[in-house]
Write an enzyme that holds these catalytic residues in place. Structure first.
Site, PDB file in Angstrom:
ATOM      1  N   HIS A 110      61.123  68.027 -10.338  1.00  0.00           N
ATOM      2  CA  HIS A 110      61.043  68.421  -8.932  1.00  0.00           C
ATOM      3  C   HIS A 110      60.905  67.153  -8.083  1.00  0.00           C
ATOM      4  O   HIS A 110      60.085  66.282  -8.385  1.00  0.00           O
ATOM      5  CB  HIS A 110      59.827  69.340  -8.702  1.00  0.00           C
ATOM      6  CG  HIS A 110      59.731  69.777  -7.273  1.00  0.00           C
ATOM      7  ND1 HIS A 110      60.554  70.742  -6.735  1.00  0.00           N
ATOM      8  CD2 HIS A 110      58.940  69.343  -6.255  1.00  0.00           C
ATOM      9  CE1 HIS A 110      60.267  70.894  -5.450  1.00  0.00           C
ATOM     10  NE2 HIS A 110      59.297  70.058  -5.138  1.00  0.00           N
ATOM     11  N   THR A 147      56.742  77.752 -15.689  1.00  0.00           N
ATOM     12  CA  THR A 147      56.099  79.050 -15.909  1.00  0.00           C
ATOM     13  C   THR A 147      56.700  80.020 -14.889  1.00  0.00           C
ATOM     14  O   THR A 147      57.573  79.628 -14.109  1.00  0.00           O
ATOM     15  CB  THR A 147      54.573  78.979 -15.680  1.00  0.00           C
ATOM     16  OG1 THR A 147      54.340  78.634 -14.309  1.00  0.00           O
ATOM     17  CG2 THR A 147      53.915  77.970 -16.599  1.00  0.00           C
TER      18      THR A 147
END
Ligand code: GAR
Length: 208
Positions: A110, A147
């Site tokens: 990210h 997740t």
């Protein structure tokens, strides 16, 4: 040798960094065995082909909803016998069934310092626009496990660059990619393939 499957949607410079690292012998204990793209015209697919890596295309709009898409992705990952799944500029959300099928075996890069500038809507150039809009003086990138919480999984590696006067989103994106993403993603992948990352209580312990 662990099978690394890389998910992409765009230009694939992070994929290229992984390919280059593997060629240098810097991915210890793993090999990129397949690249799966959510877009048929992603340049990342060319990079894979030029390097003799198998490719697949799974386009989101060919499936009724996120669950059908995730089911197809899960089948593909299982067929490829993936030991590690790497999101390298992969811009399509997958559901919790898929995330739970590969617990702490999927990682994402990210382009910001999580938990800042992350979550829904923060992707690609938008992240750097938001960073400049806020006026923070330091930014960077994060590699974390995936997740079901968007950008919320255990953080593996982070590093920083300065935000400079006169930066545009494009200039800042390039600085973050060159100085951080292209370094920490291959490093995290190599550490994973050598079993040097443990997860305890939602946090990682990384033995570099
Ligand atoms: C990279 O900056 C990556 O961190 C970002 O998209 C770019 C893809 O570039 N990913 C996200 O924003 C995911 N939330 P690439 O295709 O050249 O690797």
């Amino acid at each position: 040798m662990k099978n690394i499957v890389v998910l992409v949607s765009g230009g694939g410079t992070n994929l290229q960094a992984l390919i280059d690292a593997e060629k240098r012998g810097d991915i210890k204990g793993g090999k990129i065995t397949c690249v799966i793209s959510s877009k048929a015209d992603a340049y990342a697919l060319e990079r894979a082909k030029q390097n003799g890596i198998a490719t697949r295309v799974l386009v989101r709009k060919d499936y009724a909803d996120v669950h059908e898409y995730s089911k197809a992705m899960l089948a593909a990952l299982n067929e490829e016998k993936a030991d590690l799944v790497v999101y390298a500029g992969f811009m399509t959300i997958l559901d919790e069934t898929l995330c739970r099928a590969y617990p702490n075996k999927m990682m994402n890069v990210h382009p910001a310092l999580i938990p800042s500038f992350c979550g829904k809507g923060f992707y690609g150039l938008h992240v750097h626009e938001a960073v400049l809009e806020k006026g923070v003086k330091v930014t960077g990138a994060t590699v974390h496990f995936v997740t079901e919480v968007c950008d919320g999984g255990p953080i593996i590696l982070q590093d920083t660059v300065p935000v400079l006067n006169g930066d545009t989103p494009e200039i800042l994106q390039r600085r973050v990619m060159e100085n951080v993403e292209w370094k920490i993603l291959p490093k995290a992948v190599s550490l994973f393939c050598q079993d040097k990352i443990k997860v305890e209580n939602g946090r990682t312990i990384v033995n570099e």
